[in-house]
Design an enzyme around this catalytic site. Structure first.
Site, PDB file in Angstrom:
ATOM      1  N   GLU A  19       0.817  -1.214   0.000  1.00 18.46           N
ATOM      2  CA  GLU A  19       0.000   0.000   0.000  1.00 18.46           C
ATOM      3  C   GLU A  19       0.854   1.270   0.000  1.00 18.46           C
ATOM      4  OE1 GLU A  19      -3.479   2.116   2.743  1.00 18.46           O
ATOM      5  OE2 GLU A  19      -2.181   0.580   3.609  1.00 18.46           O
TER       6      GLU A  19
ATOM      7  N   GLU B   5     -12.900   2.536   6.147  1.00 14.89           N
ATOM      8  CA  GLU B   5     -12.278   2.980   7.396  1.00 14.89           C
ATOM      9  C   GLU B   5     -12.763   4.396   7.735  1.00 14.89           C
ATOM     10  OE1 GLU B   5      -7.900   0.804   6.915  1.00 14.89           O
ATOM     11  OE2 GLU B   5      -8.122   2.941   6.490  1.00 14.89           O
TER      12      GLU B   5
END
Length: 293
Positions: free
Chosen positions: A154, A248
């Site tokens: 990521e 999130e």
């Protein structure tokens, strides 16, 4: 349609056995899986966790937790080897829990979470960092491939990483690694800060995207920020992405002076409706854009 999930930190950290009843609650709210932080040794009984997940009908994706002591990019041989060992451990945890993906800033070298500012990097050190990351990801990728796990690297924003921040940088890294078990994870929160166009960055990543996090620019509930979800979801469909999409939404609706937006707390009960709406919001955009490209 892509499975949509919610990260465990939305409710608790650390996430322990006492929180297993939340699995059924997440399922009731419309989530297909939980993105669970890779448990530290002894934090969770993996067999019992898997049984609880399966009992609730909830899938799982893992999120790695790196630090300076387990750091692929480090010039300290001990920290570098610990970084490789940690990635192998995360793959083993994924196998035990029934997951197939471990995502996160696998290259290591955190900034804000390690309490350190970014520093200038000489060209020879930049290349050395890249070489160490490539070697480490290849070795960890070999282990992951043997047990059917994908490692998804990521890119983070510039305040959280000085190694990997953009999709283009991730492409360069993955080209060098050249390993089928090492792919990419993208997060729209970080992309808002580092990409000229989120949709174009997704198209650039193409089939290398193994995991996707759908987050607002301000970490609020999807639909409350400036993310162009139509273009994001169209891009995901264009590249043929069928993998997991996790949420999130950490930002809380508390705009009083002096309240840190990064200050974590468990959600209030009245936020359950918004969490459910968030799952429906993303699923509807994924579904609608598939047929309106």
């Amino acid at each position: 349609m892509n499975p949509v999930g919610l990260i465990s930190m939305q409710y608790a950290r650390p996430f322990t056995a006492e929180h297993f009843p939340l699995f059924s609650r997440m399922r009731e709210l419309g989530y297909d899986f939980i993105e669970l932080l890779v448990p530290e040794p002894g934090e969770l009984d993996l067999d019992k966790t898997r049984a609880a997940l399966e009992g609730a009908g909830l899938g799982v994706v893992l999120a790695a937790r790196v630090n300076l002591q387990r750091n692929l990019s480090s010039d300290d041989p001990v920290a570098h080897r610990a970084g490789i060992g940690y990635l192998k451990y995360t793959a083993d945890c994924a196998l035990a829990l029934g997951a197939t993906i471990v995502g996160g800033p696998l290259t290591g070298n955190p900034l804000v979470f390690a309490g350190r500012p970014p520093q200038p990097v000489a060209e020879d050190e930049r290349l050395a960092r890249k070489a160490r990351c490539v070697a480490g990801l290849r070795e960890a990728g070999d282990h992951a491939a043997k047990i059917g796990i994908t490692l998804a690297v990521e890119p983070l924003n510039r305040f959280e990483s000085d190694v990997l921040c953009t999709t283009q940088q991730a492409m360069e890294l993955l080209d060098a690694v050249d390993h089928p078990a090492v792919q990419m994870m993208l997060d729209t929160f970080h992309m808002h800060m580092e990409e000229a166009s989120i949709a174009e960055a997704i198209l650039l990543a193409g089939p290398r995207v193994a995991h996707f996090q759908a987050n607002e620019n301000h970490r609020g509930f999807p639909g409350t920020g400036s993310t162009d979800w139509v273009s994001v979801c169209r891009a995901l469909h264009t590249i043929g992405y069928k993998g997991p999409v996790s949420l999130e939404p950490f930002r809380r609706n508390d705009d009083r002076f002096g309240v840190p937006f990064a200050q974590w707390r468990p959600p209030h009960e009245d936020e359950s409706e918004r969490l459910s709406a968030s799952a429906s919001f993303i699923k509807s955009h994924l579904l609608l854009t598939e047929y309106r490209r």
